[in-house]
Scaffold this active site. Structure first.
Site, mmCIF file in Angstrom:
data_model
loop_
_atom_site.group_PDB
_atom_site.id
_atom_site.type_symbol
_atom_site.label_atom_id
_atom_site.label_comp_id
_atom_site.label_asym_id
_atom_site.label_seq_id
_atom_site.Cartn_x
_atom_site.Cartn_y
_atom_site.Cartn_z
ATOM 1 N N CYS A 149 0.817 -1.223 0.000
ATOM 2 C CA CYS A 149 0.000 0.000 0.000
ATOM 3 C C CYS A 149 0.851 1.274 0.000
ATOM 4 O O CYS A 149 0.530 2.236 -0.704
ATOM 5 C CB CYS A 149 -0.974 -0.002 1.185
ATOM 6 N N HIS A 242 -1.714 6.906 4.556
ATOM 7 C CA HIS A 242 -0.256 6.771 4.637
ATOM 8 C C HIS A 242 0.377 8.032 4.041
ATOM 9 O O HIS A 242 0.055 8.429 2.914
ATOM 10 C CB HIS A 242 0.233 5.546 3.882
#
Length: 350
Positions: A149, A242
């Site tokens: 990811c 993130h």
């Protein structure tokens, strides 16, 4: 248009649920089978899942969970996998050997030179490996992987800067949400009011996967781009998102035009945008001029979570710095898997 029939492994996890939700309104991909752990086989989806995505889509509620055995997936066009890494390799290979096309979010085989690791805007061309993969491996089906990811998010703004980054050292610090560890990945007591300055495996994975995605196909294999990066990965106490602080160390003779870099990022688009694919963001990279952006609370939902936001682009003391943010569950996992299937269909691999 006949709908593409897909099944979903790991359908009750966080990424699986996100895929279920995204596919519930998809114009040409139909989720027809869901699978999870052996203990859940035969249960209705709504009975087997701890749903965290609002309302369970009506068309999935009463679906009975099937096994991961090829027999239970013989009448679908593609198998999507959101399986845990420790389970994925054996299950996915069994399906591929039985003739299924598997598009997977799990880490096994990501770095295999004959398995495309696809971030669709960056390297859709790597799907050409599928033309020889079956023959070389003796597989009846096909295997495609999606990246980690964080690598998925950070690689997007690096693609338009390829010429610069492959000649320079990169220092990257990633601030990664708790959801990156899965629903049960971290206890409340370990992360509440806390920051954990180490995430096992991440610091090695990120530069390797970015290097593969930015590489070139030669003679039926991917030749990785040389990415000279030092990564520090930190777990922070937010649910989703993130962030990366990317510093590119410049040479004394580098002449960097910040406005030109911003234009390159803003104008970046690729095949998913040109073909107007349903899950593709209109603008894959959003450039923020506000010094206080990007922020997870403000910027994650742009383009339904499929865009990456970039801000604080500046050069000082021979260092080009930018802050990058993306949705680890959508751009980094569920959405990238679905977009990969859309690209494969567009190009005739499905």
């Amino acid at each position: 248009m006949d709908k593409l029939k897909v099944s979903l492994l790991g359908s009750t996890g966080m990424v699986g649920q996100k895929m279920v939700k995204m596919l519930s309104s998809h114009p040409f991909i139909e989720l027809t089978k869901v699978s999870a752990s052996p203990a859940k086989i035969g249960k209705k989806y709504e009975e087997a899942v701890k749903w965290i995505e609002g309302e369970i889509p009506e068309n999935v509620k009463d679906m009975k969970l099937v096994s991961t055995e090829p027999e239970d997936h013989k009448d679908v066009d593609v198998v999507l996998s959101a399986l845990p890494n420790e389970l994925a390799e054996d299950i996915e290979l069994k399906l591929v050997r039985a003739g299924k096309i598997v598009v997977s979010n799990a880490s096994p085989y990501r770095m295999d030179p004959e398995v495309p690791l696809i971030n669709p805007e960056i390297n859709w061309q790597h799907l050409e490996l599928l033309k020889t993969q079956q023959n070389k491996r003796g597989w009846k089906g096909l295997l495609v992987k999606n990246p980690n990811c964080t690598a998925a998010i950070m690689s997007l703004p690096l693609k338009p800067l390829m010429e610069l980054i492959t000649q320079r050292k990169i220092i990257m610090t990633t601030l990664q949400a708790v959801s990156g560890a899965g629903y049960n990945g971290l206890s409340f007591m370990s992360i509440y009011n806390n920051i954990i300055p180490y995430i096992k495996g991440e610091e090695e994975k990120i530069p390797k996967e970015i290097g593969k995605m930015l590489g070139q196909v030669q003679d039926g294999q991917i030749i990785n781009a040389k990415i000279n990066a030092r990564v520090t990965s930190i777990r922070v106490p937010i649910k989703v998102g993130h962030m990366g602080v990317i510093n590119i160390l410049l040479d004394d003779n580098d002449k960097i035009d910040i406005e030109e870099i911003k234009r390159e990022l803003k104008n970046f688009k690729s095949l998913p945008q040109e073909k107007n694919l349903p899950t593709a963001p209109k603008k894959p990279i959003i450039v923020n001029e506000d010094e206080s952006r990007p922020q997870p609370e403000i910027d994650l939902k742009i383009e339904n979570g499929m865009a990456v936001s970039v801000g604080r682009i500046s050069v000082e003391n021979n260092v080009l710095r930018m802050i990058v943010l993306g949705d680890n569950l959508v751009r980094g996992a569920a959405g990238i898997t679905i977009l990969t299937v859309e690209v494969m269909k567009e190009l005739g691999y499905i």
